[in-house]
Scaffold this motif. Structure first.
Motif, PDB file in Angstrom:
ATOM      1  N   LYS A 146      35.703 -30.190   8.343  1.00 45.44           N
ATOM      2  CA  LYS A 146      36.631 -31.076   8.282  1.00 45.44           C
ATOM      3  C   LYS A 146      37.434 -31.098   7.565  1.00 45.44           C
ATOM      4  CE  LYS A 146      38.494 -33.840  11.466  1.00 45.44           C
ATOM      5  NZ  LYS A 146      38.186 -35.565  12.752  1.00 45.44           N
ATOM      6  N   LEU A 147      36.998 -32.032   6.081  1.00 46.76           N
ATOM      7  CA  LEU A 147      37.688 -32.246   5.428  1.00 46.76           C
ATOM      8  C   LEU A 147      38.626 -30.772   4.797  1.00 46.76           C
ATOM      9  CD1 LEU A 147      38.879 -33.883   3.450  1.00 46.76           C
ATOM     10  CD2 LEU A 147      36.803 -33.965   2.602  1.00 46.76           C
ATOM     11  N   ILE A 148      37.714 -29.514   4.512  1.00 46.38           N
ATOM     12  CA  ILE A 148      38.171 -28.701   3.751  1.00 46.38           C
ATOM     13  C   ILE A 148      39.130 -27.698   5.223  1.00 46.38           C
ATOM     14  CG2 ILE A 148      37.498 -26.285   3.300  1.00 46.38           C
ATOM     15  CD1 ILE A 148      35.097 -27.580   2.046  1.00 46.38           C
ATOM     16  N   ARG A 149      39.064 -28.023   6.579  1.00 46.23           N
ATOM     17  CA  ARG A 149      40.269 -26.852   7.355  1.00 46.23           C
ATOM     18  C   ARG A 149      41.421 -27.916   6.886  1.00 46.23           C
ATOM     19  NH1 ARG A 149      35.571 -27.164   9.932  1.00 46.23           N
ATOM     20  NH2 ARG A 149      36.112 -28.732  11.536  1.00 46.23           N
ATOM     21  N   VAL A 150      41.080 -29.054   7.167  1.00 48.63           N
ATOM     22  CA  VAL A 150      42.513 -30.316   6.878  1.00 48.63           C
ATOM     23  C   VAL A 150      43.114 -29.875   5.560  1.00 48.63           C
ATOM     24  CG1 VAL A 150      43.740 -32.461   6.524  1.00 48.63           C
ATOM     25  CG2 VAL A 150      42.117 -32.310   8.422  1.00 48.63           C
ATOM     26  N   LEU A 151      42.570 -29.777   5.089  1.00 47.76           N
ATOM     27  CA  LEU A 151      43.145 -29.572   3.548  1.00 47.76           C
ATOM     28  C   LEU A 151      44.322 -28.312   3.329  1.00 47.76           C
ATOM     29  CD1 LEU A 151      40.454 -31.392   0.998  1.00 47.76           C
ATOM     30  CD2 LEU A 151      42.998 -32.003   1.758  1.00 47.76           C
TER      31      LEU A 151
END
Length: 176
Positions: A146-151
């Motif tokens: 999720k963190l990578i997708r948001v970034l």
């Protein structure tokens, strides 16, 4: 003798409305060169905004209208403030309220006025954890994916994270 003007913090700048933020900026207009035909260089329509004594600068010369360029430069300035300026994270302390899932922070779009503050908070947590995704995601109580997708949805934040990771001799993140 002039009274000293209080310098606002990064979060205070990001929380200001557009007019208030403009009052903290140094604004310049100029004639831009480049493509755009015969009308491009006839007026001072390009805008350069700087804040914090020139520490963060944004400019726009994309449009023939100075008003449109000023609005776009202001949007770019908010993004630049969020990406370039880091604030300390208290270990074990509460996270920035801008990161709260209850406020809908994880579903904000780039046009939402709270988005720059959200990205700034994310980058603060990443910087605190030396740009290690797993530790940062754990601190944020989200998955690494999720963190990578948001970034990955924000090219400027994505590039800033990969540049910081490169300085730490970490491999670049791969887009999902």
């Amino acid at each position: 003798m002039h009274p000293t003007k209080a310098i606002p913090t990064r979060n205070a700048l990001l929380d200001l409305d557009d007019n208030a933020l403009l009052r903290h900026c140094h604004q310049e207009t100029y004639r831009a060169s480049g493509p755009g035909g015969q009308h491009r260089n006839t007026t001072d329509s390009a805008v350069r905004l700087s804040v914090l004594d020139g520490a963060v600068v944004a400019l726009c010369a994309d449009h023939r209208s100075q008003h449109r360029n000023k609005a776009e430069a202001l949007r770019r300035l908010r993004s630049a403030i969020a990406i370039q300026l880091r604030m300390p994270v208290t270990p074990g302390g509460p996270l920035d309220p801008a990161l709260s899932p209850q406020q809908g922070a994880w579903t904000l779009g780039k046009k939402d006025h709270r988005y720059a503050r959200f990205i700034a908070g994310l980058l603060d947590v990443l910087a605190h954890h030396d740009w290690v995704i797993g530790q940062s995601a754990s601190a944020l109580d989200i998955s690494t994916g999720k963190l990578i997708r948001v970034l990955s949805k924000d090219p400027h934040a994505w590039n800033a994270v990969n540049q910081a990771r490169a300085k730490m001799n970490l491999v670049n993140l791969r887009r999902p």
